[in-house]
Design an enzyme around this catalytic site. Structure first.
Site, PDB file in Angstrom:
ATOM      1  N   ASP A   1      -5.369   5.542 -15.239  1.00  0.00           N
ATOM      2  CA  ASP A   1      -6.407   4.850 -14.477  1.00  0.00           C
ATOM      3  C   ASP A   1      -5.772   4.131 -13.292  1.00  0.00           C
ATOM      4  OD1 ASP A   1      -8.446   3.288 -13.488  1.00  0.00           O
ATOM      5  OD2 ASP A   1      -9.111   2.555 -15.445  1.00  0.00           O
TER       6      ASP A   1
ATOM      7  N   LYS B   1       0.843  -1.194   0.000  1.00  0.00           N
ATOM      8  CA  LYS B   1       0.000   0.000   0.000  1.00  0.00           C
ATOM      9  C   LYS B   1       0.878   1.244   0.000  1.00  0.00           C
ATOM     10  CE  LYS B   1      -2.449   3.473   2.006  1.00  0.00           C
ATOM     11  NZ  LYS B   1      -1.938   4.711   2.625  1.00  0.00           N
TER      12      LYS B   1
END
Length: 438
Positions: A295, A279
């Site tokens: 994206d 993360k």
């Protein structure tokens, strides 16, 4: 009372805002003012934003920042980052500065292959299907030539089409597994257009194929869609230096290197740690993806699938010590574009790409991978030395003070005070109340 609305998309923006504010907010007038406050004063730019998606009522702003001093393949970059999380940009900048005089970042694009699939049901003899596929394979290319003509002129196009039998997983399930080169475009529209043509060709040719029974001719195309898992659209970024160059306060270079290597080993072995570890990598990657109009959701999905490619979710980064050299690297799949989509529409996206010296897609892959690697190094550096909270909470301090309603003079005093004191929610609240009481 809240009730459904007919024809919402046909309402004017003002009417949409009025309906939302009146039916779903406690203070409609304040809500209207807030939504209008975030409109772009340039009518042309606002119209552009309104047309990106449907039913727009305002704009949602995120900070647009720059992390300077990145040396990538002996070339200097300032990397634009769009993110709301405190300390991410600071951490990236700190890592860039750390490696600036230690050789910088080195990158290599390992592949640019993108994937699309036609998923279909065939209930019949697979050997006959194989023969059929071999005979009509050239037709897939020729039937899609009007779609691929322009891409092929630039050196891209369809690379290959394979027939795959997956009927052991789903009854009758087969697929055309297709690979593409889309150059500087992310290529989603191009790939999906090709796939839909492949599906049409497959059904038409099957319907008249003499060796099929009537049942075998009735091929059911379930869907035709690109895949965001692109394990061969891969880039590597790394840093390395002699262990002696890893000079840190209060810790020897050898111990520092060993701690980093051990931290990565733990993230490789333990999925709970790996998720948080990765993360942090995505903090850097997503911030550049957003700033450059790509994206981030597609990238996230593909990257996390890649992190689990060996059967267990694991670290995306690697570290080693060999012959007194510390090495830290990442290999990550990144299907990016620098043309098409928002890259030519959004004014800040265009500026971000200009700041990056108008990179090709392969160059952007390398820059984004570096941002992820830098972010991970900065996080591990903090974790194995001072701890993550010391730096993070100081960067978060202004957010906390704003939430507590501190004045500008109080912020100045407390920023100075917490240069030498531990930042926690309780300690900040106590210090603010003390100032206010005095």
């Amino acid at each position: 009372m809240n009730t459904p609305v007919e024809g919402f998309s046909r309402l004017s923006k003002a009417e949409k805002i009025d309906w939302i504010a009146t039916n779903f907010t406690k203070n409609p007038e304040e809500s209207r003012q807030l939504l209008q406050q975030y409109w772009n004063t340039d009518g042309k730019v606002q119209k552009l934003h309104d047309e990106f998606i449907e039913n727009t009522v305002s704009n949602y702003y995120l900070p647009f920042a720059v992390a300077p001093n990145f040396l990538i393949n002996d070339r200097f970059y300032a990397i634009p980052m769009t993110i709301e999380e405190s300390s991410v940009v600071a951490a990236a900048s700190k890592a860039a500065k750390f490696w600036l005089n230690r050789g910088g970042f080195k990158t290599t694009v390992l592949g640019t292959e993108k994937i699309g699939q036609v998923h279909f049901i065939f209930n019949g003899d697979f050997n006959k299907l194989q023969d059929f596929f071999s005979k009509i394979k050239p037709d897939f290319f020729s039937d899609a030539s009007s779609i691929t003509k322009s891409m092929e002129k630039r050196g891209g196009g369809i690379k290959d089409i394979e027939l795959r039998d997956l009927s052991d997983k789903v009854k009758g399930y087969h697929q055309l597994h297709c690979t593409f080169e889309t150059l500087d475009a992310m290529g989603a529209n191009f790939i999906n257009s090709c796939l839909e043509q492949f599906a049409q060709t497959l059904k038409e040719k099957a319907n008249s194929y003499p060796d099929f029974t009537q049942k075998e001719r009735e091929i059911e195309v379930v869907m035709s869609i690109l895949s965001n898992y692109v394990p061969k659209c891969l880039v590597r970024a790394e840093v390395s230096c002699p262990i002696g160059a890893l000079n840190e306060d209060d810790i020897s270079p050898t111990e520092f290197a060993q701690k980093i290597v051990r931290a990565v080993e733990i993230a490789k072995a333990e999925p709970h740690r790996a998720v948080t570890h990765n993360k942090g990598i995505m903090n850097g990657i997503d911030a550049v993806i957003l700033a450059t109009g790509n994206d981030f959701r597609a990238i996230e999905a593909g990257v996390h699938a890649y992190a689990a490619k060996d059967g267990s979710y694991s670290s995306l980064t690697h570290a080693s010590i060999e012959d007194d050299i510390f090495k830290f690297w990442i290999e990550v799949p990144l299907a990016l574009g620098t043309v098409g989509g928002l890259t030519s529409l959004h004014p800040l996206v265009k500026l971000a790409l200009e700041i990056l010296q108008n990179p090709k897609a392969e160059e952007l892959m390398q820059i984004v991978a570096v941002a992820g690697l830098a972010q991970n190094f900065a996080a591990l550096r903090s974790l194995v030395t001072t701890g993550i909270q010391k730096g993070h909470m100081k960067m978060h301090l202004l957010n906390m003070l704003n939430q507590m309603g501190a004045s500008e003079s109080e912020k100045l005093q407390l920023v100075q005070y917490f240069k030498t004191h531990t930042v926690t929610n309780a300690s900040v609240k106590e210090a603010l109340e003390k100032i206010q009481s005095e």
